[in-house]
Design a protein around this motif. Structure first.
Motif, PDB file in Angstrom:
ATOM      1  N   LEU A 114       0.707  -1.009   0.379  1.00 39.37           N
ATOM      2  CA  LEU A 114       0.152   0.335  -0.094  1.00 39.37           C
ATOM      3  C   LEU A 114       0.785   1.839   0.115  1.00 39.37           C
ATOM      4  N   ARG A 115       0.567   1.878  -1.074  1.00 39.69           N
ATOM      5  CA  ARG A 115       1.720   3.083  -1.055  1.00 39.69           C
ATOM      6  C   ARG A 115       0.548   4.041  -0.657  1.00 39.69           C
ATOM      7  N   ILE A 116       1.053   5.360   0.222  1.00 37.05           N
ATOM      8  CA  ILE A 116      -0.396   5.945   0.804  1.00 37.05           C
ATOM      9  C   ILE A 116       0.102   7.007   1.535  1.00 37.05           C
ATOM     10  N   GLY A 117      -1.180   8.002   1.788  1.00 38.88           N
ATOM     11  CA  GLY A 117      -0.258   9.573   2.778  1.00 38.88           C
ATOM     12  C   GLY A 117      -0.616  10.055   1.152  1.00 38.88           C
ATOM     13  N   ALA A 118      -0.810  11.424   1.296  1.00 44.30           N
ATOM     14  CA  ALA A 118      -0.377  12.642   0.655  1.00 44.30           C
ATOM     15  C   ALA A 118       0.492  13.484   1.008  1.00 44.30           C
ATOM     16  N   ALA A 119       0.705  14.309   1.996  1.00 42.06           N
ATOM     17  CA  ALA A 119       1.574  14.976   2.313  1.00 42.06           C
ATOM     18  C   ALA A 119       2.639  14.386   2.796  1.00 42.06           C
ATOM     19  N   LEU A 120       2.929  13.054   3.610  1.00 40.12           N
ATOM     20  CA  LEU A 120       3.704  11.803   4.247  1.00 40.12           C
ATOM     21  C   LEU A 120       3.132  11.057   3.244  1.00 40.12           C
ATOM     22  N   THR A 121       4.490  10.474   2.428  1.00 41.50           N
ATOM     23  CA  THR A 121       3.483   9.381   2.013  1.00 41.50           C
ATOM     24  C   THR A 121       4.786   8.092   2.349  1.00 41.50           C
ATOM     25  N   MET A 122       4.178   7.081   2.490  1.00 41.50           N
ATOM     26  CA  MET A 122       5.186   5.834   2.980  1.00 41.50           C
ATOM     27  C   MET A 122       4.343   4.484   1.941  1.00 41.50           C
ATOM     28  N   THR A 123       5.165   3.060   2.424  1.00 36.53           N
ATOM     29  CA  THR A 123       4.734   2.383   1.544  1.00 36.53           C
ATOM     30  C   THR A 123       4.739   1.195   2.761  1.00 36.53           C
ATOM     31  N   LEU A 124       3.553   0.415   3.020  1.00 38.38           N
ATOM     32  CA  LEU A 124       3.156  -0.621   3.434  1.00 38.38           C
ATOM     33  C   LEU A 124       3.575  -1.619   2.916  1.00 38.38           C
ATOM     34  N   ASN A 125       4.716  -2.692   2.564  1.00 34.79           N
ATOM     35  CA  ASN A 125       4.523  -4.219   2.547  1.00 34.79           C
ATOM     36  C   ASN A 125       4.088  -5.015   3.011  1.00 34.79           C
ATOM     37  N   LEU A 126       3.007  -5.598   2.929  1.00 31.82           N
ATOM     38  CA  LEU A 126       2.514  -7.212   3.976  1.00 31.82           C
ATOM     39  C   LEU A 126       2.464  -8.444   3.213  1.00 31.82           C
ATOM     40  N   PRO A 127       3.744  -9.047   3.359  1.00 36.29           N
ATOM     41  CA  PRO A 127       3.838 -10.314   3.101  1.00 36.29           C
ATOM     42  C   PRO A 127       3.121 -11.733   3.736  1.00 36.29           C
ATOM     43  N   PHE A 128       2.025 -12.472   2.659  1.00 33.01           N
ATOM     44  CA  PHE A 128       1.239 -13.420   3.005  1.00 33.01           C
ATOM     45  C   PHE A 128       1.219 -14.004   4.069  1.00 33.01           C
ATOM     46  N   ARG A 129       2.581 -14.373   4.869  1.00 30.86           N
ATOM     47  CA  ARG A 129       2.914 -15.275   5.824  1.00 30.86           C
ATOM     48  C   ARG A 129       2.346 -14.094   7.037  1.00 30.86           C
ATOM     49  N   GLN A 130       1.923 -12.608   6.405  1.00 29.01           N
ATOM     50  CA  GLN A 130       2.449 -11.788   7.933  1.00 29.01           C
ATOM     51  C   GLN A 130       0.474 -11.823   8.073  1.00 29.01           C
ATOM     52  N   ILE A 131       0.032 -12.296   7.674  1.00 24.35           N
ATOM     53  CA  ILE A 131      -1.209 -11.680   7.017  1.00 24.35           C
ATOM     54  C   ILE A 131      -2.610 -12.359   7.833  1.00 24.35           C
TER      55      ILE A 131
END
Length: 211
Positions: A109-126
């Motif tokens: 998930l690349r999110i954030g309008a002013a402060l952008t960050m990317t969440l990487n969620l491997p399937f083994r963590q879900i």
């Protein structure tokens, strides 16, 4: 001159190139109008100001004409229109700056309008995924993470979270079109990825000289 704030991304929506064996199955963004309605409660806010207008009109009609009372209460309609326009603008900017990516290994998930960050969620963590679908086909897929693996801030990741899950924040693909199709892709990819064995590399023991 046009300017792309994300032109430095090697792959759209991702901070780095995909490793060998990983491929993108789907990419998408929230529907900005659905995001305004659901995450920013646009209809509730509009209804609140409409209620204030009606209440002020009825209360004022006791001492003046209905027309004069409605004219005095129109301030609430103007204020409500401004607030709703700001909410729509926020939802539009949030949606256009967001990229959800589903690969055969993870959800990003690349999110954030002013402060952008990317969440990487491997399937083994879900641990689990929850689907909420609307009548128009848009919907939200919330991802329940395994306890202790990842700790996310509800405020930092909002509105890309499952509403009101603050103790254990659940990142979510919010208000995406054709949500059932995306959910099916995610389920198949996660099942395949988790079924694959994890091979850990163990250093080879030092050679022992023959006697």
């Amino acid at each position: 001159m046009s300017h792309d704030d994300f032109q430095t991304e090697p792959v759209r929506g991702l901070p780095e190139n995909l490793p060998a064996g990983e491929e993108i199955l789907w990419q998408g963004q929230p529907d900005w109008w659905a995001l305004a309605r659901e995450s920013l409660s646009l209809y509730w806010v509009a209804g609140y100001f409409a209620f204030l207008f009606a209440w002020r009109t009825i209360a004022g009609a006791a001492g003046e004409s209905w027309a004069a009372s409605a004219n005095a209460a129109s301030f609430f309609l103007v204020l409500g229109a401004i607030v709703c326009a700001l909410l729509v603008l926020i939802a539009y900017v949030q949606a256009k700056s967001t990229v959800y990516t589903l690969t055969n290994r993870r959800v990003a998930l690349r999110i954030g309008a002013a402060l952008t960050m990317t969440l990487n969620l491997p399937f083994r963590q879900i641990a689990n995924a929850t689907l909420a679908k609307r009548a128009n086909g848009t919907g939200t897929i919330a991802l329940e993470l395994l306890p202790g693996d990842v700790t996310l801030s509800y405020i930092m990741t909002w509105p890309h979270v499952r509403p009101w899950r603050m103790k254990q924040t659940e990142p979510a693909l919010r208000c995406i079109p054709e949500v059932e199709k995306v959910a099916a892709l995610l389920a198949d990819a996660a099942e395949t990825a988790v079924a694959e064995p994890v091979i850990s590399r163990i250093p080879a023991p030092d050679a022992v000289a023959a006697e």
